[in-house]
Design an enzyme around this catalytic site. Structure first.
Site, PDB file in Angstrom:
ATOM      1  N   SER A 192       0.834  -1.200   0.000  1.00  0.00           N
ATOM      2  CA  SER A 192       0.000   0.000   0.000  1.00  0.00           C
ATOM      3  C   SER A 192       0.871   1.252   0.000  1.00  0.00           C
ATOM      4  CB  SER A 192      -0.962  -0.054   1.191  1.00  0.00           C
ATOM      5  OG  SER A 192      -2.028   0.837   1.002  1.00  0.00           O
ATOM      6  N   HIS A 196      -7.436  -6.035   0.035  1.00  0.00           N
ATOM      7  CA  HIS A 196      -6.318  -5.101  -0.078  1.00  0.00           C
ATOM      8  C   HIS A 196      -5.004  -5.863  -0.057  1.00  0.00           C
ATOM      9  CE1 HIS A 196      -4.266  -1.369   0.006  1.00  0.00           C
ATOM     10  NE2 HIS A 196      -3.979  -1.349   1.298  1.00  0.00           N
ATOM     11  N   ASP A 250      -9.004  -4.639  -5.325  1.00  0.00           N
ATOM     12  CA  ASP A 250      -8.458  -3.897  -4.193  1.00  0.00           C
ATOM     13  C   ASP A 250      -9.290  -2.650  -3.916  1.00  0.00           C
ATOM     14  OD1 ASP A 250      -6.770  -2.268  -2.472  1.00  0.00           O
ATOM     15  OD2 ASP A 250      -5.144  -3.603  -3.034  1.00  0.00           O
TER      16      ASP A 250
END
Length: 515
Positions: free
Chosen positions: A236, A484, A454
């Site tokens: 991320s 995610h 996602d």
């Protein structure tokens, strides 16, 4: 609203799991198992840096307990790395970064080096997050020392706390999608007050917690750990950090994996639009899984949120479920498909007038424990991102874009649109750039992993990151999944491709797709 943190669902859950302190000056015994140290400062020079930084030797000791839980124990050891407060003045004041490491479990002959991890946020504590991931990285652990750290401004590394627990709970009643001029004034005042609290807490550190600062910290870390190249897994926000590192130090790039990729071409508004799009897409996938029509289901949830905005729902604990808390309670289960059944129950209860289950989801997301204590991840996230991002939309500009945001998402659009004005409103320090620079000509191939489902970092960002890294550098791997992040999420195809790259340097074909 508080911007959606970009760490994995597993890492968010790890907030409740053990961590360790970054102290290296205690009386506990260092690890001594008969093996030589995994690494020592290399002989390589780092021009412009004093020997007090480049020649420092890390003092690895047993990790201590933190506020989140007991020490991890086992083979985990902690130390403190000295880095410049201001990288423009490397011989000046220093700060300490808390590190955690477990030495490779295999033979020394097979050891590749250190594998650094950043689990996202920004603001996630690597010291807390890494130990619970140990089983996931068991294969990598055979040939790598697993290493993570709390970036500057985070947790044990000069962590910033901008508000007290009481102030945080009071702010949850602020309407983050204001309907009147009075509510708009309150919304902006709350944002400005948050910034003042951060400035009071962080002091001069507030201007030195950028992603660029942390990327420079990473390279000093590589050197002190004794590695010629940086091997890294960023998740991320950690993908943005990895891209910035590759740009600054292309010759030092080893095997870099970027998973759940932040779009490097998006500024403040673009990032908010991406997240509104990603969470709406994930919500529609969830609705389809329950047999509902996505458009009708979204409309039903949007109506529920409007009703809660007018009249918050009661909960069993006595606190009210506000619109913002309800929205947060919807967002959190979308991070992982395994949490979708919990979302169903929470929405059904809310429709019946009980906000207890949605509030529980929101509290988990906001890192609030049963005693009403809050973690500081969202504080660190804000001080880092507001130093990074130069774009500062005004209230009028945000209001003018609301219709666009509502088209992207009838559920999340309003909140995301308003947030572009409130997130860094009246921030005490200026932002550094419109978008991060990640081009890395001359670097070794970087593996960029995107997940089509996602919610927090939509899939399109992976291709943009691969393209901006440059031809021959960015290599994209796609997983057609949900949640995610991709690695360790149940795809043997993804896991094998990542492992082959990190362990053997085998680069998959650009554009490879895992069903």
């Amino acid at each position: 609203m508080a911007r959606i943190p970009g760490w994995t669902a597993l890492a968010a859950a790890a907030l409740l799991v053990a961590g360790c302190s970054g102290s290296s000056g205690d009386d506990e015994e260092s690890k001594d198992d008969g093996r030589p140290p995994a690494s020592a400062p290399s002989s390589e020079t780092m021009p412009g840096l004093p020997a007090s930084l480049t020649s420092q030797k890390l003092d690895w000791n047993s990790c201590k307990a933190t506020a989140t839980g007991p020490a991890p124990g086992g083979d985990w050891r902690c130390a403190t790395l000295k880095v410049p407060l201001d990288w423009a003045k490397p011989e000046g004041e220093t700060i300490g970064l808390a590190l955690i490491r477990s030495e490779s479990s295999g033979s020394s002959d097979d050891r590749i080096g250190s594998l650094l991890f950043n689990f996202g946020g920004p603001g996630g504590s690597g010291v807390d997050y890494l130990p619970p991931y140990g089983p996931t990285f068991a294969k990598l652990h055979e040939r790598y020392d697993l290493v993570s750290w709390d970036p500057r401004g985070v947790s044990a590394s000069e962590g910033v706390r901008c508000r007290s627990d009481k102030e945080i709970q009071a702010a949850e009643s602020v309407d983050t999608t204001p309907d009147t001029s009075t509510e708009e004034t309150t919304f902006l005042k709350d944002a400005a007050d948050f910034g003042k609290g951060c400035e009071k807490s962080a002091g001069k550190l507030l201007g030195h917690v950028s992603t660029t600062d942390t990327a420079r910290d990473m390279d000093l870390m590589r050197h002190v750990l004794g590695d010629a190249k940086t091997h890294y897994l960023g998740i991320s926000y950690g993908t943005e950090l990895g891209g910035v590192y590759a740009h600054l130090f292309p010759k030092n790039v080893g095997r870099l994996v970027l998973d759940a990729v932040v779009d490097p071409s998006a500024g403040t508004v673009g990032h908010a639009e991406n997240q509104a799009r990603g969470f709406q897409r994930a919500l529609e996938d969830y609705l389809k899984s329950t047999g509902q029509d996505p458009e009708e289901g979204s409309r039903k949830i949007a109506d529920l949120l409007r009703r809660i905005d007018s009249e918050p729902l009661p909960t069993s604990g006595g606190r009210d479920l506000t619109q913002q808390l309800a929205l947060t309670g919807i967002v959190y289960p979308l991070y992982s498909k395994s949490s979708w059944p919990a979302l169903t129950g929470a929405l059904e209860a809310a429709e019946d007038g009980d906000g207890t289950e949605l509030l529980a989801q929101a509290d988990s997301y906001n890192d609030r424990d049963a005693a009403g204590r809050y973690g500081t991840t969202t504080h660190s996230q804000r001080v880092i991102s507001c130093l990074d991002d130069k774009e500062r939309p005004t209230l009028a500009e945000a209001k003018a874009r609301l219709s666009e945001f509502r088209k992207i998402s009838p559920v999340f659009g309003d909140s995301m649109g308003w947030d572009t004005a409130g997130w860094c409103h009246d921030w005490p320090v200026a932002g550094q750039h419109e978008t991060p620079e990640v081009s890395a000509p001359g670097a070794e191939p970087v593996l960029v992993v995107g997940n089509t489902g996602d919610p927090a970092t939509p899939y399109e960002g992976a291709r943009k990151m691969a393209d901006e890294l440059g031809k021959g550098v960015g290599v994209q791997l796609t997983w057609k999944g949900e949640g995610h992040g991709a690695y360790g999420s149940g795809s043997d195809c993804v896991d094998s491709a990542v492992d082959d790259y990190l362990l053997d340097g085998k680069v998959p074909q650009d554009g490879k797709v895992c069903e």
